[in-house]
Scaffold this active site. Structure first.
Site, PDB file in Angstrom:
ATOM      1  CB  ALA A 165      -3.200   1.152   6.451  1.00  0.00           C
ATOM      2  CG  ASP A 166      -7.767   4.744   3.834  1.00  0.00           C
ATOM      3  OD1 ASP A 166      -7.404   6.047   4.460  1.00  0.00           O
ATOM      4  OD2 ASP A 166      -8.444   4.515   3.034  1.00  0.00           O
ATOM      5  CG  LEU A 167      -9.953   5.374  11.586  1.00  0.00           C
ATOM      6  CD1 LEU A 167     -10.707   4.050  11.554  1.00  0.00           C
ATOM      7  CD2 LEU A 167      -9.291   5.532  12.879  1.00  0.00           C
TER       8      LEU A 167
END
Length: 236
Positions: A165-167
């Site tokens: 979700a937050d690469l």
């Protein structure tokens, strides 16, 4: 997995990793009293680095981000134990470890419910001797072969259907041996192939460009991204 449920707290403990499962493992003050805190880092809140039976672990409390987080800092709407933030991340990390993907091993997770809301904590493996890409790039450049290896690793995750979700450049680590690790799978999932894979990569690219603007010394050039994509696409 060992499960305990008392005083509106549900705790999960990984089999054979936690010798004495107890909610105090999620209490930073308990760790401090044991003189087992070996460090910390500051983000939305404090993340604690602790040591248990010779193992180095990370204790993280879940906080909200964005505008909502300024009002409701660490409470989440309860929609079931398994879908709570800590338990969902614990289960995903456990699955990814079983697949042999380079992620921290989960040790324990807790959900504390009060009324319609809950708070959450997770205890995971700390990747010893590792640094995130931002920290590394502030001190020097990385070889093309390293960028290719990063791309290959990201492709492994995508081929396994792993949505992050937050690469971003803070969530990719290199250890002393040059192995690539990916961390922080809060709100991650296993998905069917789709446009999200390209969106993941675009988010990562924006992260590098953002960090390049934030730091006077940041050894990042467009050719690095091209090398990463060559590894991702198998063009090496």
């Amino acid at each position: 997995m060992q499960v305990t449920n008392h005083d509106n707290q549900v705790c999960w403990y990984a089999d054979q990793l936690i010798g004495d499962p107890h909610p105090h493992l999620f209490d930073s003050q308990w760790w401090q009293a044991q003189k087992a805190v070996v460090g910390s880092s500051q983000g939305r809140g404090v993340t604690w680095f602790v040591k248990l039976d010779g193992r180095h672990l990370v204790l993280r409390h879940y906080y909200r981000g964005g505008m909502v987080g300024k009002v409701v800092r660490d409470r989440f709407w309860f929609e079931g134990v398994e879908s709570s933030r800590a338990m969902a991340e614990f289960a995903l990390l456990d699955t990814l470890c079983a697949k042999g993907l380079p992620v921290p091993r989960p040790y324990a997770a807790r959900m504390s419910k009060r009324g319609p809301f809950y708070r959450a904590d997770i205890l995971i493996e700390r990747i010893r001797g590792s640094k995130d890409l931002v920290g590394l790039l502030k001190t020097g450049s990385l070889d093309a072969t390293v960028w290719q290896r990063i791309g290959q690793t990201l492709r492994q995750f995508h081929d396994a259907g792993v949505y992050h979700a937050d690469l971003n450049s803070h969530n990719i680590l290199l250890d002393r041996d040059g192995k690539v690790w990916v961390i922080d799978f809060d709100k991650g999932a296993i998905r069917e192939p789709g446009s999200w894979q390209q969106t993941n990569l675009e988010r990562l690219l924006r992260s590098f460009n953002k960090e390049a603007l934030l730091h006077t010394s940041f050894y990042w050039v467009p050719g690095d991204w091209q090398a990463l994509m060559a590894g991702y696409e198998g063009r090496i």
